[in-house]
Design an enzyme around this catalytic site. Sequence first.
Site, short mmCIF file in Angstrom:
data_model
loop_
_atom_site.label_atom_id
_atom_site.label_comp_id
_atom_site.label_asym_id
_atom_site.label_seq_id
_atom_site.Cartn_x
_atom_site.Cartn_y
_atom_site.Cartn_z
N ARG A 120 63.03 59.31 82.55
CA ARG A 120 61.93 60.29 82.33
C ARG A 120 62.19 61.22 81.16
O ARG A 120 61.64 62.31 81.08
CB ARG A 120 61.63 61.09 83.61
CG ARG A 120 61.21 60.21 84.76
CD ARG A 120 60.55 61.01 85.86
NE ARG A 120 60.23 60.13 86.96
CZ ARG A 120 61.07 59.82 87.95
NH1 ARG A 120 62.27 60.38 87.98
NH2 ARG A 120 60.71 58.99 88.89
N LYS A 142 55.49 61.39 67.56
CA LYS A 142 54.77 60.20 68.04
C LYS A 142 55.77 59.05 68.15
O LYS A 142 56.44 58.73 67.17
CB LYS A 142 53.67 59.79 67.07
CG LYS A 142 52.37 60.55 67.26
CD LYS A 142 51.28 59.89 66.44
CE LYS A 142 49.97 60.63 66.54
NZ LYS A 142 48.94 60.04 65.68
N GLU A 184 52.10 57.16 52.37
CA GLU A 184 51.91 58.30 53.29
C GLU A 184 51.98 59.62 52.51
O GLU A 184 51.36 60.62 52.88
CB GLU A 184 52.97 58.28 54.41
CG GLU A 184 52.95 57.01 55.27
CD GLU A 184 51.83 56.94 56.31
OE1 GLU A 184 50.86 57.72 56.22
OE2 GLU A 184 51.92 56.08 57.22
N ARG A 234 44.97 67.05 64.29
CA ARG A 234 46.01 66.09 63.92
C ARG A 234 45.42 64.75 63.50
O ARG A 234 46.07 63.96 62.81
CB ARG A 234 47.02 65.93 65.07
CG ARG A 234 48.18 65.03 64.69
CD ARG A 234 49.35 65.07 65.65
NE ARG A 234 50.38 64.13 65.22
CZ ARG A 234 51.61 64.11 65.68
NH1 ARG A 234 51.98 64.99 66.61
NH2 ARG A 234 52.48 63.23 65.25
#
Length: 350
Positions: A120, A142, A184, A234
């Site tokens: 977890r 992410k 990017e 975002r």
Amino acid sequence: MHTVTVSASRPYAVHIGGGLLDRAGELLAGATKSRRCAVVTDSAVGPLYGDRVLATLERAGFAPLLFTFPAGERSKNLSTYGQILDFFAKNRLTRSDLAVALGGGVTGDMAGFAAATYQRGVDYVQIPTTFLAASDSSVGGKTAVDLAEGKNLVGAFWQPRLVICDTDTFRTLPGEVFDDGAAETVKHGLIADRDFLRLLMAGDLRERIDDVVRRNVEIKAAVVAEDEFEAGRRKILNFGHTLGHAIEQLSGFAVTHGHAVARGMVLAARGAERLGYSPAGTLEQVAGAVARLGLPTDCPYGADQLYDAATADKKRSGGTIDVVVLEEIGRAGTVRLDMAGLRAFVEAAL
Ligand code: NAD
Ligand code: GLY
């Protein structure tokens, strides 16, 4: 060394500079109480930098283990993810231990997702070794793996404890992999900072690489601080990604992420300009910036293929999808399209 702080739910520092790899142990020791750690890397980065990272960790009092998987996007799947978890479990990694992602965005996304879910959640640190990972994927939390149906379809938001970016590691990058980071970087200029974009157009990125990475991280950190879990703002970081992911997917990952995003940004600019979401001249500037950095502006796929692949994108929510458009160069927003609208957007983009 530059240090940027990311003010997310768990704030952390991003250290950027040449020569940081051999100081990773010392930097890490100051940021965590953990002393056992599992370094996850790929088959290209491990032989180049694995020993140096293990050595610096040992010098700082860590007991590091090393897991290596075959390099490339095709490894970013549930199978490799499962192998990383098995490695953690077999080596009795506990919640007070640490995972270290050493490599590009594939390593960071996958090791980060393993860290987010093992017992977890265990702490992890990013040591990005590609321009793309340093400028984008190692920051913001992410984490994900791909499914056969689409990119990054399984994942979690899980912020790292620390990011250590040694820009000297970019010297061993193949040219095309370096260029993935340029895509990017252009994206950050296009969506958030016109002056930065102008600077990027002016010379060789490699000569100012520390400053370029720092500005990328500052731009991303500011967006993440405002909207960590992508409720709204975002989404602008996904400029070019809906159709970029579709291209990546359709190519069976032969087209790399940055090259796909470059094409996706050109498509998004054309679609948005033709449909009146972006002012006249936007496409010319986006395509010019992409081409100036040696990235492709064409699209090898047709509307049917792109539309089908784009509908699997996780930015879709029920019957709608938010597509990022440039309101002007240096400022982005989103438009919500239903599936007919997406179809029209794809057709206008080609
Ligand atoms: P990558 O991790 O596959 O690295 C590209 C190639 O370069 C690999 O073969 C790798 O082994 C090799 N490599 C890495 N560092 C090297 C070095 N220093 N010297 C020599 N070779 C080296 O790809 P990437 O472009 O770093 O990342 C792309 C991934 O990042 C995609 O999966 C994309 O979805 C993901 N991504 C995630 C986010 C996020 O916010 N999490 C953002 C952007 C992209
Ligand atoms: N790369 C998109 C994001 O981090 O939100």
